[in-house]
Design a protein around this motif. Structure first.
Motif, PDB file in Angstrom:
ATOM      1  N   THR A  75     -32.791 -18.014  19.814  1.00 19.26           N
ATOM      2  CA  THR A  75     -34.436 -18.308  19.061  1.00 19.26           C
ATOM      3  C   THR A  75     -34.914 -20.203  18.708  1.00 19.26           C
ATOM      4  O   THR A  75     -33.459 -20.773  19.135  1.00 19.26           O
ATOM      5  N   THR A  76     -35.503 -20.748  19.268  1.00 23.11           N
ATOM      6  CA  THR A  76     -35.515 -22.104  19.378  1.00 23.11           C
ATOM      7  C   THR A  76     -36.408 -22.607  17.595  1.00 23.11           C
ATOM      8  O   THR A  76     -36.444 -21.053  16.796  1.00 23.11           O
ATOM      9  N   ALA A  77     -36.388 -23.815  17.038  1.00 18.26           N
ATOM     10  CA  ALA A  77     -36.661 -24.388  15.548  1.00 18.26           C
ATOM     11  C   ALA A  77     -37.324 -23.318  14.979  1.00 18.26           C
ATOM     12  O   ALA A  77     -38.037 -23.075  14.296  1.00 18.26           O
ATOM     13  N   THR A  78     -38.947 -23.556  16.253  1.00 19.88           N
ATOM     14  CA  THR A  78     -40.206 -23.097  15.798  1.00 19.88           C
ATOM     15  C   THR A  78     -40.195 -22.206  15.589  1.00 19.88           C
ATOM     16  O   THR A  78     -40.946 -21.202  14.903  1.00 19.88           O
ATOM     17  N   GLU A  79     -39.440 -20.969  16.533  1.00 19.75           N
ATOM     18  CA  GLU A  79     -39.358 -19.289  16.342  1.00 19.75           C
ATOM     19  C   GLU A  79     -39.068 -19.669  14.304  1.00 19.75           C
ATOM     20  O   GLU A  79     -39.018 -18.126  13.737  1.00 19.75           O
ATOM     21  N   LEU A  80     -37.870 -19.870  14.090  1.00 20.89           N
ATOM     22  CA  LEU A  80     -37.212 -19.702  13.241  1.00 20.89           C
ATOM     23  C   LEU A  80     -38.031 -20.151  11.824  1.00 20.89           C
ATOM     24  O   LEU A  80     -38.084 -19.720  11.281  1.00 20.89           O
ATOM     25  N   GLN A  81     -38.698 -21.442  12.456  1.00 22.76           N
ATOM     26  CA  GLN A  81     -39.413 -21.351  11.339  1.00 22.76           C
ATOM     27  C   GLN A  81     -40.546 -20.404  10.740  1.00 22.76           C
ATOM     28  O   GLN A  81     -41.071 -20.210   9.803  1.00 22.76           O
ATOM     29  N   ASN A  82     -41.384 -19.862  12.103  1.00 20.95           N
ATOM     30  CA  ASN A  82     -42.316 -19.355  11.676  1.00 20.95           C
ATOM     31  C   ASN A  82     -41.280 -17.237  11.319  1.00 20.95           C
ATOM     32  O   ASN A  82     -42.355 -16.368  11.296  1.00 20.95           O
ATOM     33  N   ALA A  90     -35.894 -25.247   9.891  1.00 23.01           N
ATOM     34  CA  ALA A  90     -36.041 -25.361  10.546  1.00 23.01           C
ATOM     35  C   ALA A  90     -37.316 -25.667  10.881  1.00 23.01           C
ATOM     36  O   ALA A  90     -37.219 -26.543  12.297  1.00 23.01           O
ATOM     37  N   LYS A  91     -38.110 -26.057   9.812  1.00 19.87           N
ATOM     38  CA  LYS A  91     -39.173 -26.764   9.981  1.00 19.87           C
ATOM     39  C   LYS A  91     -39.497 -28.294   9.663  1.00 19.87           C
ATOM     40  O   LYS A  91     -39.890 -29.075  11.070  1.00 19.87           O
ATOM     41  N   VAL A  92     -38.374 -28.541   9.584  1.00 21.99           N
ATOM     42  CA  VAL A  92     -37.830 -30.038   9.217  1.00 21.99           C
ATOM     43  C   VAL A  92     -37.682 -30.109  10.705  1.00 21.99           C
ATOM     44  O   VAL A  92     -38.053 -31.993  11.336  1.00 21.99           O
ATOM     45  N   LEU A  93     -36.367 -29.216  11.193  1.00 24.40           N
ATOM     46  CA  LEU A  93     -35.968 -29.366  12.707  1.00 24.40           C
ATOM     47  C   LEU A  93     -37.320 -29.592  13.716  1.00 24.40           C
ATOM     48  O   LEU A  93     -37.144 -30.740  14.424  1.00 24.40           O
ATOM     49  N   SER A  94     -37.487 -28.603  13.642  1.00 24.83           N
ATOM     50  CA  SER A  94     -39.427 -28.389  14.763  1.00 24.83           C
ATOM     51  C   SER A  94     -40.231 -29.695  14.931  1.00 24.83           C
ATOM     52  O   SER A  94     -40.235 -30.004  15.547  1.00 24.83           O
ATOM     53  N   GLY A  95     -40.144 -30.389  13.503  1.00 27.60           N
ATOM     54  CA  GLY A  95     -40.983 -31.427  13.525  1.00 27.60           C
ATOM     55  C   GLY A  95     -40.479 -32.658  13.978  1.00 27.60           C
ATOM     56  O   GLY A  95     -41.561 -33.795  15.007  1.00 27.60           O
ATOM     57  N   LYS A  96     -39.347 -32.505  13.888  1.00 28.15           N
ATOM     58  CA  LYS A  96     -38.558 -33.312  15.256  1.00 28.15           C
ATOM     59  C   LYS A  96     -38.513 -33.342  15.873  1.00 28.15           C
ATOM     60  O   LYS A  96     -38.595 -34.432  16.624  1.00 28.15           O
ATOM     61  N   LEU A  97     -38.372 -32.515  16.999  1.00 29.05           N
ATOM     62  CA  LEU A  97     -38.154 -32.060  18.456  1.00 29.05           C
ATOM     63  C   LEU A  97     -39.788 -32.095  18.630  1.00 29.05           C
ATOM     64  O   LEU A  97     -39.644 -32.378  19.479  1.00 29.05           O
ATOM     65  N   GLU A  98     -41.131 -32.407  18.322  1.00 35.77           N
ATOM     66  CA  GLU A  98     -41.814 -32.993  18.073  1.00 35.77           C
ATOM     67  C   GLU A  98     -42.235 -33.973  18.991  1.00 35.77           C
ATOM     68  O   GLU A  98     -41.446 -35.163  18.639  1.00 35.77           O
TER      69      GLU A  98
END
Length: 449
Positions: A414-421, A441-449
């Motif tokens: 799973t990716t961070a965004t998928e976990l966030q969702n 996961a939401k914070v990590l996904s934002g950091k990866l963008e």
């Protein structure tokens, strides 16, 4: 004439394999050789026996030898040590009941576990100096503490065993000092977890010595001091050495069974060694890491049980992979739970070909308005290019089992965004609307963008 499945070692991997194989093929002859008298026991429960939360040592035994023999029709021979393996002749040499004999096999499982590492310290032979890795050792420690009522206890090593035994001996009335040669306890859990645990240990009265190496122990027959590398020494009436374990590989290595890069026995996805009908599982064997795809050695109970069960199916004609591992672990540190999974060390992640990005968030385990909410800290690590999760940790007074969500995500790629969702359950008695894992996961996904 039915085949013979010989198992060397009578704990998690061995007895899981023996039981499963016999269930799958009742006509299969299953013989287990165990050099000790204890089988199928919960080693993870031993600190809680010493603490006094488990009444009897025998309570840690999941299935007794008698039940294996009488109910499961397994030919279990305790007090029998396998001292040699001949893969070419397909025999093992066994010593027991005052004799030595050979036993042939069609399939062989080496499940001999690991042993506690005993550093080359002076004074490890003194009364009151213990490791704790088997049932007899747990019994000896409990008896010693009961009889001697030690005022001062020293723990050498800040891993699982060290933390759990610090709690156990503190509960038994001893003043506890813990010595760790590294900068932090629980090194594989990462600094965010370690910092929280260290503060809590000090709050519980543990005298914590980090970056402190031990060189030995002094005493006249019985330990009375811990000697440090800098020449200083501290008083101690009982010592627990818990600096890790090493896989028991001598038997396999002498037989020409290949070892892997970790020093444990190399196996394929079905637990096979370099000999097609010889398997290895449990704390003596490697397994494939789910994140890196490379061999790893993480000696944990579920890994051993799961691999043994799979091998029991394979030898009866249903090839079953032993399963990948993520190194998922959890430990109780007084009032805290600390857990980890996957790869948290960024240097290791880079060596595996990833570009790691990590975040650590502090949240509440429940909505602030609901009684019982506790602070919880979650760390997640992901690969910058793919967004794939690489690992995570959780620490707090409640909710450390949230690590299972992260472990599941690792096994699914799973990716961070998928976990966030991910659609996790919510109700105020259990979590905030955004579970702390989802928030991380939401914070990590934002950091990866």
């Amino acid at each position: 004439m039915s085949d013979t499945f010989v198992v060397v070692g009578g704990d998690a991997a061995g007895m899981s394999a023996a039981s499963k194989a016999k269930r799958e093929d009742p006509d299969l002859e299953v013989i287990v050789f165990e050099k000790g008298e204890w089988v199928s026991y919960a080693a993870c429960g031993m600190p809680y026996y010493v603490k006094g939360e488990v009444d009897e040592l025998e309570d840690l035994v999941a299935v007794t030898p008698e039940r294996f023999r009488e109910e499961r029709d397994v030919d279990l021979r305790t007090g029998h040590e396998v001292v040699g393996i001949d893969p070419e002749r397909e025999t093992v040499a066994v010593e027991g009941d005052g004799e030595r004999f050979e036993q042939g096999y069609d399939h062989l499982l080496v499940g001999v576990g690991a042993s506690a590492i005993v550093p080359p310290f002076d004074g490890t032979d003194l009364d009151g100096v213990f490791t704790i890795h088997d049932m007899d050792e747990a019994g000896e420690i409990e008896s010693y503490v009961t009889e001697q009522s030690p005022d001062r206890a020293a723990i050498v090593g800040g891993g699982y065993v060290g933390i759990e035994m610090a709690e156990a001996l503190s509960a038994r009335g001893a003043d506890v000092a813990l010595y760790e040669m590294l900068p932090h306890v629980l090194q594989p859990f990462g600094e965010p977890v370690a910092g929280v645990v260290e503060d809590h240990l000090r709050e519980q009265g543990i005298d914590l010595h980090l970056d402190t190496a031990v060189s030995g122990f002094n005493g006249d027959g019985r330990v009375d001091r811990v000697v440090l590398e800098d020449g200083e020494s501290d008083p101690a009436d009982v010592v627990i050495v818990g600096v890790g374990v090493a896989p028991n590989v001598d038997l396999a290595e002498e037989a020409g069974i290949e070892l892997g890069s970790t020093g444990a026995i190399a196996t394929d996805e079905y637990g096979r060694t370099n000999y097609e009908n010889v398997y290895a599982a449990g704390d003596c064997a490697e397994a494939r890491h789910v994140v890196t795809g490379e061999p790893d050695h993480v000696p944990l109970a579920l890994t051993a049980n799961r691999a043994g069960r799979a091998i029991g199916q394979t030898v009866t004609g249903s090839p079953t992979p032993t399963g990948d591992i993520a190194g998922t672990a959890i430990v109780k540190a007084f009032d805290l739970g600390a857990a980890r999974t996957g790869i948290l060390d960024e240097e290791r992640a880079r060596e595996a070909g990833f570009d790691p990005v990590s975040v650590t968030i502090t949240d509440e385990s429940r909505p602030g308005y609901y009684p019982g909410s506790e602070e919880i800290k979650v760390t997640l690590v992901a690969d910058r290019d793919s967004g794939r999760l690489l690992g995570g940790s959780v620490v707090g007074a409640e909710g450390a089992k949230r690590i299972d969500t992260v472990a599941t995500a690792l096994h699914a790629g799973t990716t961070a965004t998928e976990l966030q969702n991910t659609d996790l359950a919510y109700a105020p008695p259990f979590s905030p609307v955004w579970d702390p894992v989802l928030t991380a996961a939401k914070v990590l996904s934002g950091k990866l963008e």
